[in-house]
Design an enzyme around this catalytic site. Structure first.
Site, short mmCIF file in Angstrom:
data_model
loop_
_atom_site.label_atom_id
_atom_site.label_comp_id
_atom_site.label_asym_id
_atom_site.label_seq_id
_atom_site.Cartn_x
_atom_site.Cartn_y
_atom_site.Cartn_z
N HIS A 25 -9.37 1.06 4.98
CA HIS A 25 -8.07 1.24 5.63
C HIS A 25 -8.22 2.16 6.84
O HIS A 25 -9.04 3.07 6.83
CB HIS A 25 -7.06 1.83 4.64
CG HIS A 25 -5.68 1.82 5.20
ND1 HIS A 25 -5.21 2.82 6.01
CD2 HIS A 25 -4.68 0.90 5.11
CE1 HIS A 25 -3.98 2.53 6.39
NE2 HIS A 25 -3.63 1.37 5.85
N ASN B 221 0.87 -1.18 0.00
CA ASN B 221 0.00 0.00 0.00
C ASN B 221 0.90 1.23 0.00
O ASN B 221 1.50 1.55 1.01
CB ASN B 221 -0.88 -0.05 1.26
CG ASN B 221 -1.71 1.21 1.44
OD1 ASN B 221 -1.77 2.06 0.54
ND2 ASN B 221 -2.34 1.34 2.61
N SER C 194 3.64 -1.99 10.26
CA SER C 194 5.11 -2.04 10.41
C SER C 194 5.69 -3.41 10.05
O SER C 194 6.69 -3.83 10.62
CB SER C 194 5.53 -1.60 11.82
OG SER C 194 5.10 -0.27 12.06
N GLY D 230 2.65 2.37 10.62
CA GLY D 230 3.56 3.48 10.41
C GLY D 230 4.28 3.93 11.66
O GLY D 230 4.92 4.99 11.68
N GLU E 106 -6.61 4.57 7.88
CA GLU E 106 -6.50 6.02 7.63
C GLU E 106 -7.79 6.57 7.04
O GLU E 106 -8.14 7.73 7.29
CB GLU E 106 -5.28 6.29 6.74
CG GLU E 106 -3.99 6.09 7.54
CD GLU E 106 -2.85 5.41 6.80
OE1 GLU E 106 -2.83 5.44 5.56
OE2 GLU E 106 -1.97 4.84 7.48
N GLU F 6 -5.05 -4.95 10.72
CA GLU F 6 -4.03 -3.93 10.90
C GLU F 6 -4.30 -3.16 12.20
O GLU F 6 -5.09 -2.22 12.21
CB GLU F 6 -4.06 -2.94 9.73
CG GLU F 6 -3.83 -3.60 8.39
CD GLU F 6 -3.30 -2.60 7.37
OE1 GLU F 6 -2.17 -2.76 6.93
OE2 GLU F 6 -4.02 -1.64 7.04
N LYS G 179 0.11 4.27 -0.26
CA LYS G 179 -0.54 5.45 0.35
C LYS G 179 -0.28 6.69 -0.53
O LYS G 179 -0.19 6.54 -1.73
CB LYS G 179 -0.03 5.63 1.79
CG LYS G 179 -0.20 4.33 2.61
CD LYS G 179 0.01 4.52 4.07
CE LYS G 179 -0.16 3.17 4.77
NZ LYS G 179 -0.03 3.26 6.22
P1 PGA Z 1 2.98 0.33 7.54
O1 PGA Z 1 1.50 0.50 6.94
O2 PGA Z 1 3.52 -0.95 6.97
O3 PGA Z 1 3.74 1.53 7.04
O4 PGA Z 1 2.85 0.30 9.01
C1 PGA Z 1 0.66 -0.61 6.80
C2 PGA Z 1 -0.67 -0.18 6.24
O5 PGA Z 1 -1.20 0.85 6.65
O6 PGA Z 1 -1.26 -0.86 5.37
#
Ligand code: PGA
Length: 251
Positions: free
Chosen positions: A95, A9, A213, A173, A97, A167, A11
């Site tokens: 997601h 992803n 992460s 992140g 976010e 997640e 983003k």
């Molecule tokens: P990240 O994001 O690997 O940077 O923690 C994962 C995601 O939001 O899909």
């Protein structure tokens, strides 16, 4: 076990040149690896360029979001037909976010997921608890609620194209990965829930990705869990070497 599925992803990252370079770099690195399903999810505006860069490779493409209507006066939104037009196979829905920054509700996410399935895309339904919810021992209730509401009305046949991504929001992140055991516990709970909502066979075949992460150093440990069928990767999917290493580790 279902075939592993690793998705990147991106983003709101990359630019035109960087997106094309990342996609073609991956296509080169992953040539010949067929034992893992791989997808990249670039920003909308680079989908076409990435489709060109991965043409002929086994890498598939997904979008990061979708709108549930087919067309019309929905300024700024993108339909399933448009995503298929530029060669998307997958789409991420719900997601964290989008839930927590953009305010998407379970009901909206369910409409998006349903539109994706009926329009011929394979949705990746993201679920996960906030840190305060984990600390209040609400993880299972929150995640189960998101799975149930997200999948409302989805038939057993339609489940064949659905991936669920667990997640934990506090791990996205932040550099804090859920421990392998924390991931396994929630994945197992989701699988039990899918068996209740559908049946054991569908629960066993539905791929449940972990995200938050995930990186080369923790890939093997996370993937060693019986209920972790893949990864949804943010930051580490922006580097050809890291993402390719993760896929090769799983392969
Ligand atoms: P990240 O994001 O690997 O940077 O923690 C994962 C995601 O939001 O899909």
């Amino acid at each position: 076990m279902a075939k592993p599925f690793i998705a990147g992803n991106w983003k709101m990252n990359t630019d035109a040149a960087g997106a094309a370079a990342l996609a073609s770099g991956l296509a080169n690195e992953l040539a010949g690896i067929g034992s893992v399903d791989v997808a990249v999810c670039p920003p909308f505006v680079y989908l076409q360029a990435v489709a060109t860069a991965i043409a002929g490779s086994q890498i598939k493409m997904g979008a990061q979001d979708i709108y549930f209507e087919d067309k019309g006066a929905f300024t700024g939104e993108i339909s399933c037909g448009m995503l298929k037009d530029v060669c998307c196979s997958y789409v991420i829905v719900g997601h964290s976010e989008r839930r927590h920054v953009l305010g998407e509700t379970d009901e909206l996410i369910n409409r998006k997921l349903t539109a994706a399935i009926t329009g011929g895309l394979q949705p990746i339904l993201c679920v996960g608890e906030l840190l305060e919810q984990r600390e209040a021992a609400q993880t299972d209730a929150v995640v189960a609620g998101q799975v149930k509401k997200g999948l409302a009305g989805v038939t057993p046949e339609q489940m064949q194209v659905v991936t669920v991504a667990y997640e934990p929001v506090w791990a996205i992140g932040t550099g804090k990965t859920a421990t392998s055991q924390q991931a396994q516990e929630v994945h197992a709970m989701i699988r039990r829930l899918l068996a209740e909502l559908y049946d054991e066979s569908i629960a066993g075949k539905t791929r449940i990705q972990y995200g938050g992460s995930a990186k080369p150093a923790n890939t093997a440990e996370l993937m060693a869990n019986p209920d972790v069928d893949g990864l949804l990767v943010g930051g580490a999917s922006l580097k050809v070497a890291d993402f390719a290493t993760m896929i090769k580790t799983v392969a």
